[in-house]
Design a protein around this motif. Structure first.
Motif, mmCIF file in Angstrom:
data_model
loop_
_atom_site.group_PDB
_atom_site.id
_atom_site.type_symbol
_atom_site.label_atom_id
_atom_site.label_comp_id
_atom_site.label_asym_id
_atom_site.label_seq_id
_atom_site.Cartn_x
_atom_site.Cartn_y
_atom_site.Cartn_z
ATOM 1 N N MET A 148 7.492 7.699 -10.731
ATOM 2 C CA MET A 148 6.734 7.052 -9.654
ATOM 3 C C MET A 148 6.751 7.970 -8.450
ATOM 4 S SD MET A 148 9.539 4.224 -8.421
ATOM 5 C CE MET A 148 11.087 4.760 -7.676
ATOM 6 N N GLY A 149 6.069 7.588 -7.376
ATOM 7 C CA GLY A 149 6.134 8.341 -6.148
ATOM 8 C C GLY A 149 7.544 8.337 -5.583
ATOM 9 N N THR B 174 0.805 -1.214 0.000
ATOM 10 C CA THR B 174 0.000 0.000 0.000
ATOM 11 C C THR B 174 0.840 1.266 0.000
ATOM 12 O OG1 THR B 174 -0.117 -0.109 2.412
ATOM 13 C CG2 THR B 174 -1.909 -1.135 1.162
ATOM 14 N N SER B 175 2.105 1.182 0.389
ATOM 15 C CA SER B 175 2.981 2.347 0.405
ATOM 16 C C SER B 175 4.125 2.125 -0.567
ATOM 17 C CB SER B 175 3.547 2.571 1.812
ATOM 18 O OG SER B 175 4.599 3.526 1.773
ATOM 19 N N PRO B 176 4.529 3.156 -1.335
ATOM 20 C CA PRO B 176 5.577 2.941 -2.330
ATOM 21 C C PRO B 176 6.956 2.709 -1.744
ATOM 22 C CG PRO B 176 4.955 5.249 -2.239
ATOM 23 C CD PRO B 176 3.965 4.508 -1.393
ATOM 24 N N ASN C 220 5.318 -0.194 -12.989
ATOM 25 C CA ASN C 220 4.438 -0.193 -11.826
ATOM 26 C C ASN C 220 4.494 1.210 -11.220
ATOM 27 O OD1 ASN C 220 2.903 -0.832 -9.628
ATOM 28 N ND2 ASN C 220 4.331 -2.283 -8.733
ATOM 29 N N TYR C 221 3.720 2.146 -11.791
ATOM 30 C CA TYR C 221 3.904 3.560 -11.511
ATOM 31 C C TYR C 221 3.743 3.950 -10.044
ATOM 32 C CZ TYR C 221 3.110 3.787 -16.573
ATOM 33 O OH TYR C 221 3.169 3.591 -17.929
ATOM 34 N N SER C 222 2.935 3.232 -9.306
ATOM 35 C CA SER C 222 2.605 3.659 -7.944
ATOM 36 C C SER C 222 3.568 3.131 -6.891
ATOM 37 C CB SER C 222 1.180 3.211 -7.597
ATOM 38 O OG SER C 222 1.077 1.802 -7.670
ATOM 39 N N HIS C 223 4.598 2.362 -7.302
ATOM 40 C CA HIS C 223 5.463 1.737 -6.319
ATOM 41 C C HIS C 223 6.935 1.906 -6.680
ATOM 42 C CE1 HIS C 223 1.573 -0.376 -5.954
ATOM 43 N NE2 HIS C 223 1.832 -0.263 -4.672
#
Length: 443
Positions: free
Chosen positions: A342-343, A212-214, A270-273
């Motif tokens: 990503m983040g 849930t967190s990058p 995997n853009y969010s991680h």
């Protein structure tokens, strides 16, 4: 039980209900992974099937080969089955080869060179080390966990306090369990302390990072994680996931780490991680990264530094620049492709910080003859990023030359104005659809 004996297991499927204590000098062989299958029924915390344990400094002079060992753990991610398959403690010249290690809750095999407590043995001289051990031509699947009991996670193969160990031609896969329950294909044990270890021609596949967190556990995308490395050669491996290595020292070797001709890949961006290629944390001394292909990552090579005096709890002298210094690193002849935004930090090579310290130390850092290509649909803005050096860290002798950059909107190279800098050379780089370098600061 007599040294020189061989236990031969004929073809068939067997259920073992008791732990096997294998004497030194005694080998075990089957009639092939497909023909000889041993299933274990031991369960519970720290349960293991085959134990090879002796006083420190023992010559094992034995092998385990040619059968399947099945711990019967399920794929739910909850504790089940036998925790460990083969556990080698304080023995040298032990070979595990041509095995299939499946369905162990924590690890298929562990090699640890001594009986030191992993939480207190924090110096290179603590020893002793096991020598001459090898792990090759093996398969491993559903054999590593993320578990709070051991304070994090485990690897299908775990190694610690090894001198000259060979790990090659294995396929280790940890993808069968749900999100945040798959461990590492290969990981350190007992704080690592790995000297002259060679890891080559393997396939390591870790499940994609879906936490849930990058940037936070319990998941990570580490396929490989080592602590305390000297003189390691890591080459010709295919990896889905990242390679995370903490504390690299040259010691008496020609290099601290030589990583070459590897392919580090992720199936899709995997853009969010925070999926990465190589990650180097704390001390990064005499690292050579060359001739690798790194694909579909947010960061190709990440240096995760801390405050120079932060030792991370280890009791060895850190030398010039402290325990987070980047010294004599060379990154050359690599292809970085599909680097996405990503983040957090993104880029081909990124020097970033953890724990809010923001002051890495760099000396003689060379990046040349590489190709950096941003992902077209969601590109990273920067090719090489030094902008997180915010608290007056020192950058001396940084050479960035003869690289190709494509598709980076904010710059091929960027740095921070607060960093004390000298002897910086950025020259002869070719940039396509990429902003100019932005290197400014206290030169």
């Amino acid at each position: 039980t007599t040294a020189g004996d061989t236990i031969h297991i004929v073809a068939g499927t067997y259920t073992e209900t008791a732990k096997c204590y294998l004497a030194k000098g005694v080998s075990v062989e089957g009639e092939g992974k497909a023909n000889t299958i041993v299933k274990t029924t031991m369960t519970g915390t720290w349960s293991d099937y085959m134990s090879l344990e002796s006083p420190d400094g023992t010559n094992g002079n034995q092998s385990i080969s040619n059968f399947t060992l099945d711990g019967q753990a399920n794929t739910s991610g909850n504790q089940s089955g036998t925790w460990y398959g083969i556990w080698v403690t304080a023995r040298s010249n032990v070979s595990v080869h041509d095995m299939k290690l499946i369905n162990f809750y924590m690890a298929g095999a562990i090699f640890v060179g001594n009986h030191l407590d992993g939480q207190t043995a924090t110096t290179w001289t603590a020893g002793p080390y096991a020598t001459g051990n090898s792990f090759y031509n093996n398969e491993g699947a559903n054999c590593a966990a993320v578990d709070g009991i051991i304070g994090g996670g485990s690897g299908c193969l775990m190694i610690g306090w090894q001198d000259g160990m060979q790990v090659h031609h294995n396929t280790l896969i940890t993808t069968a369990r749900p999100v945040s329950h798959n461990g590492w294909p290969i990981k350190y044990f007992s704080n690592g302390f790995l000297k002259g270890v060679k890891i080559h021609d393997n396939t390591f596949i870790k499940s994609p990072f879906q936490g849930t967190s990058p940037w936070a556990p319990p998941d990570w995308d580490f396929a490989v994680e080592f602590f305390n490395v000297q003189g390691m050669e890591f080459n010709n491996n295919y990896i889905q996931g990242s390679v995370d290595i903490n504390y690299v020292y040259k010691g008496t070797y020609p290099y601290g780490l030589w990583a070459h001709h590897n392919t580090l890949d992720h199936a899709t961006p995997n853009y969010s991680h925070a999926e990465s290629g190589f990650i180097f944390e704390f001390k990064a001394e005499d690292i050579i990264v060359e001739n690798n292909n790194i694909n579909n990552v947010g960061v190709g090579i990440s240096y995760n530094t801390r405050y120079p005096a932060n030792t991370g709890g280890y009791n060895y002298p850190c030398g010039t620049g402290g325990c987070s210094a980047i010294l004599n690193n060379v990154i050359r002849n690599n292809v970085f492709k599909n680097i996405y935004l990503m983040g957090g930090a993104s880029g081909g090579v990124v020097v970033q910080t953890e724990n809010g310290t923001n002051n890495p130390y760099m000396n003689n850092f060379q990046i040349y003859n590489n190709t950096f290509i941003a992902y077209p649909n969601n590109p990273s803005p920067v090719g090489i990023d030094f902008t997180q050096q915010q608290n007056g860290g020192v950058a001396t002798g940084v050479f960035i030359r003869n690289n190709i950059f494509q598709g980076f909107s904010q710059g091929s190279v960027t740095a921070n104005t607060a960093t004390t800098q000298s002897n910086i050379l950025v020259t002869h780089n070719d940039s396509y659809n990429t902003a100019a370098p932005q290197w400014s600061g206290g030169g």
